[in-house]
Enzyme design. Structure first.
Site, PDB file in Angstrom:
ATOM      1  N   SER A 143       0.835  -1.192   0.000  1.00 63.51           N
ATOM      2  CA  SER A 143       0.000   0.000   0.000  1.00 63.51           C
ATOM      3  C   SER A 143       0.876   1.251   0.000  1.00 63.51           C
ATOM      4  O   SER A 143       1.600   1.496  -0.950  1.00 63.51           O
ATOM      5  CB  SER A 143      -0.968  -0.069   1.188  1.00 63.51           C
ATOM      6  N   GLU A 161     -13.829  12.084  -8.038  1.00 61.89           N
ATOM      7  CA  GLU A 161     -13.570  13.199  -8.946  1.00 61.89           C
ATOM      8  C   GLU A 161     -12.578  12.810 -10.038  1.00 61.89           C
ATOM      9  O   GLU A 161     -11.936  13.667 -10.635  1.00 61.89           O
ATOM     10  CB  GLU A 161     -13.024  14.394  -8.149  1.00 61.89           C
ATOM     11  N   HIS A 185      -4.396  -0.625  -3.933  1.00 64.04           N
ATOM     12  CA  HIS A 185      -5.842  -0.830  -3.703  1.00 64.04           C
ATOM     13  C   HIS A 185      -6.595  -0.414  -4.971  1.00 64.04           C
ATOM     14  O   HIS A 185      -7.633   0.235  -4.906  1.00 64.04           O
ATOM     15  CB  HIS A 185      -6.328   0.009  -2.512  1.00 64.04           C
TER      16      HIS A 185
END
Length: 287
Positions: A143, A161, A185
Protein backbone atom coordinates in the site's frame (compact mmCIF):
# COMPACT_ATOMS: atom_id res chain seq x y z
CA UNK A 1 23.06 3.51 -16.84
CA UNK A 2 23.93 1.52 -13.71
CA UNK A 3 22.56 -2.01 -13.48
CA UNK A 4 20.41 -2.45 -10.37
CA UNK A 5 21.24 -5.62 -8.45
CA UNK A 6 18.59 -5.55 -5.71
CA UNK A 7 14.90 -6.46 -5.80
CA UNK A 8 11.77 -4.38 -5.21
CA UNK A 9 8.43 -5.91 -4.28
CA UNK A 10 5.57 -3.38 -4.31
CA UNK A 11 2.28 -4.87 -3.05
CA UNK A 12 -1.21 -3.48 -3.60
CA UNK A 13 -2.41 -4.02 -0.02
CA UNK A 14 -5.31 -6.21 0.96
CA UNK A 15 -8.94 -5.87 1.93
CA UNK A 16 -9.71 -4.97 5.52
CA UNK A 17 -10.28 -7.83 7.94
CA UNK A 18 -13.09 -7.06 10.34
CA UNK A 19 -16.01 -4.68 10.29
CA UNK A 20 -14.85 -1.86 12.53
CA UNK A 21 -13.98 1.52 11.05
CA UNK A 22 -11.14 2.11 13.53
CA UNK A 23 -7.76 1.29 12.00
CA UNK A 24 -6.87 -0.98 14.91
CA UNK A 25 -9.63 -3.36 13.77
CA UNK A 26 -8.95 -3.04 10.07
CA UNK A 27 -5.27 -3.87 9.82
CA UNK A 28 -4.07 -4.78 6.38
CA UNK A 29 -3.07 -8.41 6.37
CA UNK A 30 -0.97 -9.67 3.50
CA UNK A 31 -1.82 -13.12 2.24
CA UNK A 32 0.79 -15.76 2.99
CA UNK A 33 1.35 -16.29 -0.73
CA UNK A 34 2.65 -12.75 -1.17
CA UNK A 35 4.78 -12.76 1.99
CA UNK A 36 6.26 -16.13 1.08
CA UNK A 37 7.58 -14.54 -2.14
CA UNK A 38 9.15 -11.76 -0.06
CA UNK A 39 10.86 -14.32 2.19
CA UNK A 40 12.07 -16.40 -0.77
CA UNK A 41 13.55 -13.38 -2.58
CA UNK A 42 15.32 -12.30 0.65
CA UNK A 43 17.07 -15.68 0.93
CA UNK A 44 14.63 -17.87 2.84
CA UNK A 45 13.55 -18.24 6.45
CA UNK A 46 17.01 -17.38 7.82
CA UNK A 47 16.83 -13.91 6.26
CA UNK A 48 16.97 -10.88 8.55
CA UNK A 49 13.75 -8.94 7.96
CA UNK A 50 13.31 -5.39 9.23
CA UNK A 51 9.74 -4.07 9.29
CA UNK A 52 9.29 -0.29 9.12
CA UNK A 53 5.70 0.73 10.08
CA UNK A 54 6.35 4.48 9.74
CA UNK A 55 3.35 5.03 7.44
CA UNK A 56 0.90 3.64 9.98
CA UNK A 57 -0.93 5.57 12.69
CA UNK A 58 -0.69 2.44 14.89
CA UNK A 59 2.91 1.31 14.29
CA UNK A 60 3.12 -0.90 17.39
CA UNK A 61 0.16 -3.04 16.34
CA UNK A 62 1.28 -3.19 12.71
CA UNK A 63 4.81 -4.18 13.71
CA UNK A 64 3.52 -7.01 15.89
CA UNK A 65 1.25 -8.15 13.06
CA UNK A 66 4.21 -8.51 10.71
CA UNK A 67 6.33 -10.30 13.32
CA UNK A 68 3.49 -12.81 13.69
CA UNK A 69 3.02 -13.17 9.93
CA UNK A 70 6.69 -13.71 9.14
CA UNK A 71 7.09 -16.04 12.13
CA UNK A 72 4.21 -18.13 10.79
CA UNK A 73 6.25 -18.58 7.62
CA UNK A 74 9.20 -19.84 9.68
CA UNK A 75 11.29 -16.66 9.88
CA UNK A 76 13.32 -16.38 13.08
CA UNK A 77 15.01 -12.99 12.66
CA UNK A 78 12.35 -10.28 12.32
CA UNK A 79 12.72 -6.86 13.94
CA UNK A 80 10.60 -3.72 13.90
CA UNK A 81 12.28 -0.39 13.22
CA UNK A 82 9.82 2.16 14.60
CA UNK A 83 10.66 5.53 13.01
CA UNK A 84 8.38 8.37 14.06
CA UNK A 85 10.65 11.35 13.30
CA UNK A 86 13.54 12.33 11.05
CA UNK A 87 15.81 12.06 14.08
CA UNK A 88 14.83 8.38 14.46
CA UNK A 89 16.26 7.75 10.97
CA UNK A 90 19.72 8.81 12.19
CA UNK A 91 20.05 6.60 15.28
CA UNK A 92 22.79 3.96 15.49
CA UNK A 93 20.17 1.23 15.84
CA UNK A 94 18.34 2.33 12.69
CA UNK A 95 21.55 2.57 10.69
CA UNK A 96 22.81 -0.82 11.88
CA UNK A 97 19.50 -2.59 11.21
CA UNK A 98 19.28 -1.23 7.66
CA UNK A 99 22.91 -2.23 7.04
CA UNK A 100 22.30 -5.78 8.31
CA UNK A 101 18.86 -6.50 6.84
CA UNK A 102 18.30 -8.88 3.95
CA UNK A 103 14.82 -7.39 3.53
CA UNK A 104 13.21 -4.06 4.42
CA UNK A 105 9.41 -4.24 4.65
CA UNK A 106 7.41 -0.99 4.63
CA UNK A 107 3.85 -1.14 5.95
CA UNK A 108 0.72 0.61 4.71
CA UNK A 109 -0.72 3.87 5.99
CA UNK A 110 0.21 7.35 4.79
CA UNK A 111 3.03 7.31 2.23
CA UNK A 112 3.92 10.95 2.90
CA UNK A 113 5.04 9.96 6.41
CA UNK A 114 7.64 7.64 4.87
CA UNK A 115 9.21 10.30 2.70
CA UNK A 116 8.96 13.03 5.35
CA UNK A 117 10.65 10.95 8.07
CA UNK A 118 13.01 8.76 6.04
CA UNK A 119 13.57 10.56 2.71
CA UNK A 120 17.03 12.13 2.52
CA UNK A 121 18.19 10.44 5.73
CA UNK A 122 21.23 8.25 6.35
CA UNK A 123 19.12 5.07 6.25
CA UNK A 124 17.55 6.19 2.96
CA UNK A 125 21.04 6.58 1.51
CA UNK A 126 22.05 3.12 2.80
CA UNK A 127 18.91 1.53 1.31
CA UNK A 128 19.57 3.15 -2.06
CA UNK A 129 23.21 2.07 -2.08
CA UNK A 130 22.43 -1.50 -1.09
CA UNK A 131 19.52 -1.75 -3.53
CA UNK A 132 21.74 -0.64 -6.39
CA UNK A 133 24.72 -2.82 -5.54
CA UNK A 134 23.68 -5.97 -3.63
CA UNK A 135 22.06 -9.04 -5.15
CA UNK A 136 19.51 -10.58 -2.82
CA UNK A 137 18.74 -7.32 -1.00
CA UNK A 138 14.97 -6.82 -1.00
CA UNK A 139 12.86 -3.76 -0.36
CA UNK A 140 9.17 -4.66 -0.10
CA UNK A 141 6.23 -2.45 0.70
CA UNK A 142 2.48 -2.75 0.85
CA UNK A 143 0.00 0.00 0.00
CA UNK A 144 1.69 3.24 1.14
CA UNK A 145 4.97 1.34 1.35
CA UNK A 146 4.67 0.45 -2.33
CA UNK A 147 3.66 3.93 -3.47
CA UNK A 148 6.64 5.50 -1.69
CA UNK A 149 9.07 3.53 -3.89
CA UNK A 150 8.48 5.92 -6.81
CA UNK A 151 10.08 9.33 -7.31
CA UNK A 152 6.86 10.97 -8.51
CA UNK A 153 4.64 9.60 -5.74
CA UNK A 154 0.86 9.67 -5.58
CA UNK A 155 0.07 11.26 -2.22
CA UNK A 156 -3.72 11.15 -2.47
CA UNK A 157 -6.70 12.08 -4.56
CA UNK A 158 -10.39 11.46 -4.93
CA UNK A 159 -11.76 8.51 -6.87
CA UNK A 160 -15.15 10.24 -7.13
CA UNK A 161 -13.57 13.20 -8.95
CA UNK A 162 -11.51 11.05 -11.29
CA UNK A 163 -10.70 12.25 -14.80
CA UNK A 164 -10.76 15.91 -13.83
CA UNK A 165 -7.54 17.84 -13.40
CA UNK A 166 -6.53 18.02 -9.77
CA UNK A 167 -8.05 14.69 -8.72
CA UNK A 168 -4.56 13.37 -7.93
CA UNK A 169 -2.03 14.91 -5.54
CA UNK A 170 1.65 14.22 -6.17
CA UNK A 171 4.61 14.31 -3.76
CA UNK A 172 8.26 13.27 -3.86
CA UNK A 173 8.85 9.62 -2.98
CA UNK A 174 11.99 7.66 -2.12
CA UNK A 175 13.12 7.43 -5.75
CA UNK A 176 13.93 3.71 -5.67
CA UNK A 177 12.37 3.20 -9.10
CA UNK A 178 11.96 6.59 -10.78
CA UNK A 179 10.56 5.08 -13.99
CA UNK A 180 7.24 4.25 -12.30
CA UNK A 181 4.25 5.89 -10.65
CA UNK A 182 2.68 3.28 -8.34
CA UNK A 183 -0.89 3.19 -7.05
CA UNK A 184 -2.44 0.53 -4.79
CA UNK A 185 -5.84 -0.83 -3.70
CA UNK A 186 -6.41 -0.16 -7.35
CA UNK A 187 -9.56 -2.06 -8.23
CA UNK A 188 -11.70 -1.81 -5.10
CA UNK A 189 -11.03 1.87 -4.56
CA UNK A 190 -11.59 2.82 -8.20
CA UNK A 191 -8.25 4.55 -8.81
CA UNK A 192 -8.12 4.26 -12.61
CA UNK A 193 -8.81 7.99 -13.02
CA UNK A 194 -6.16 9.30 -10.67
CA UNK A 195 -3.49 7.04 -12.17
CA UNK A 196 -4.52 8.24 -15.64
CA UNK A 197 -4.03 11.83 -14.50
CA UNK A 198 -0.66 10.96 -12.95
CA UNK A 199 0.50 9.51 -16.28
CA UNK A 200 -0.86 12.56 -18.12
CA UNK A 201 1.28 14.73 -15.81
CA UNK A 202 4.35 12.53 -16.40
CA UNK A 203 3.83 10.78 -19.76
CA UNK A 204 7.43 9.55 -19.86
CA UNK A 205 6.74 7.43 -16.76
CA UNK A 206 4.83 4.15 -16.51
CA UNK A 207 1.82 3.96 -14.21
CA UNK A 208 1.39 0.74 -12.23
CA UNK A 209 -1.93 0.05 -10.48
CA UNK A 210 -1.85 -2.91 -8.09
CA UNK A 211 -5.00 -4.64 -6.88
CA UNK A 212 -5.30 -6.02 -3.36
CA UNK A 213 -3.30 -9.19 -2.64
CA UNK A 214 -1.27 -8.50 -5.78
CA UNK A 215 2.32 -7.44 -6.17
CA UNK A 216 5.26 -7.27 -8.53
CA UNK A 217 8.73 -8.67 -8.13
CA UNK A 218 10.98 -6.15 -9.90
CA UNK A 219 14.54 -7.24 -10.65
CA UNK A 220 17.37 -5.17 -12.13
CA UNK A 221 15.14 -2.11 -11.87
CA UNK A 222 13.37 -3.37 -15.00
CA UNK A 223 12.04 -6.94 -15.11
CA UNK A 224 8.59 -7.20 -13.47
CA UNK A 225 6.73 -10.40 -12.61
CA UNK A 226 3.18 -10.24 -11.25
CA UNK A 227 2.44 -12.24 -8.08
CA UNK A 228 -0.74 -12.79 -6.09
CA UNK A 229 -4.41 -13.34 -6.80
CA UNK A 230 -5.42 -10.07 -8.47
CA UNK A 231 -4.42 -7.80 -11.34
CA UNK A 232 -1.66 -5.34 -12.10
CA UNK A 233 -2.69 -2.58 -14.49
CA UNK A 234 0.07 -0.92 -16.55
CA UNK A 235 -0.49 2.58 -18.00
CA UNK A 236 1.84 3.57 -20.85
CA UNK A 237 1.49 7.19 -21.96
CA UNK A 238 4.48 7.21 -24.29
CA UNK A 239 2.29 7.23 -27.42
CA UNK A 240 -0.35 9.76 -26.37
CA UNK A 241 -1.76 11.65 -29.34
CA UNK A 242 -3.68 14.13 -27.21
CA UNK A 243 -3.02 15.25 -23.65
CA UNK A 244 -4.45 18.56 -22.43
CA UNK A 245 -3.36 18.20 -18.78
CA UNK A 246 -0.98 21.16 -18.84
CA UNK A 247 -3.41 23.71 -20.22
CA UNK A 248 -6.52 22.86 -18.21
CA UNK A 249 -7.77 24.65 -15.11
CA UNK A 250 -8.21 22.59 -11.93
CA UNK A 251 -11.53 20.73 -11.85
CA UNK A 252 -11.84 20.54 -15.66
CA UNK A 253 -12.52 17.16 -17.32
CA UNK A 254 -9.46 15.84 -19.13
CA UNK A 255 -8.88 14.47 -22.62
CA UNK A 256 -6.25 11.74 -23.04
CA UNK A 257 -6.05 9.90 -26.35
CA UNK A 258 -4.12 6.74 -27.21
CA UNK A 259 -3.25 5.77 -23.64
CA UNK A 260 -2.04 2.16 -23.68
CA UNK A 261 -3.35 0.00 -20.83
CA UNK A 262 -2.32 -3.58 -20.05
CA UNK A 263 -4.14 -5.82 -17.56
CA UNK A 264 -1.72 -8.41 -16.18
CA UNK A 265 -2.16 -11.23 -13.70
CA UNK A 266 -0.17 -13.87 -11.85
CA UNK A 267 3.03 -14.87 -13.63
CA UNK A 268 2.77 -12.27 -16.40
CA UNK A 269 5.90 -10.20 -17.01
CA UNK A 270 6.64 -6.64 -18.02
CA UNK A 271 9.87 -5.14 -19.37
CA UNK A 272 9.97 -1.49 -18.26
CA UNK A 273 12.72 -0.34 -20.61
CA UNK A 274 11.22 -1.89 -23.74
CA UNK A 275 7.58 -1.45 -22.67
CA UNK A 276 6.94 -5.09 -23.50
CA UNK A 277 4.43 -7.59 -22.06
CA UNK A 278 5.11 -11.31 -21.82
CA UNK A 279 1.97 -13.25 -20.90
CA UNK A 280 2.02 -16.72 -19.41
CA UNK A 281 0.07 -19.41 -21.29
CA UNK A 282 -3.35 -20.24 -19.80
CA UNK A 283 -2.22 -23.66 -18.57
CA UNK A 284 0.79 -22.32 -16.65
CA UNK A 285 0.75 -22.99 -12.87
CA UNK A 286 -0.12 -20.22 -10.39
CA UNK A 287 3.03 -18.82 -8.74
Amino acid sequence: MQTIKGTLIPIGGNEDKGIEADEIYTLEFIEEGILSHVVKEAGGTKAKIVVIPTASSIPDEVGENYITAFSTLGCKDVEVLDIRSKKDSETDRAINLVKQANCIMFSGGDQSKITDKIGGSTIHDIMMERYKNEEGFVIAGTSAGAMAMANEMIAGGSATESFVKGAVRMYKGLGLIPELVIDTHFIRRGRFGRQSEAVAKFPHLLGIGLAEDTGMIIKNGNDCTVIGSGMAIVFDGSKLTHNNERVLAEGTPMTIANLTVHVLSNGDQYDIKNRKVTVLPIEAPFI
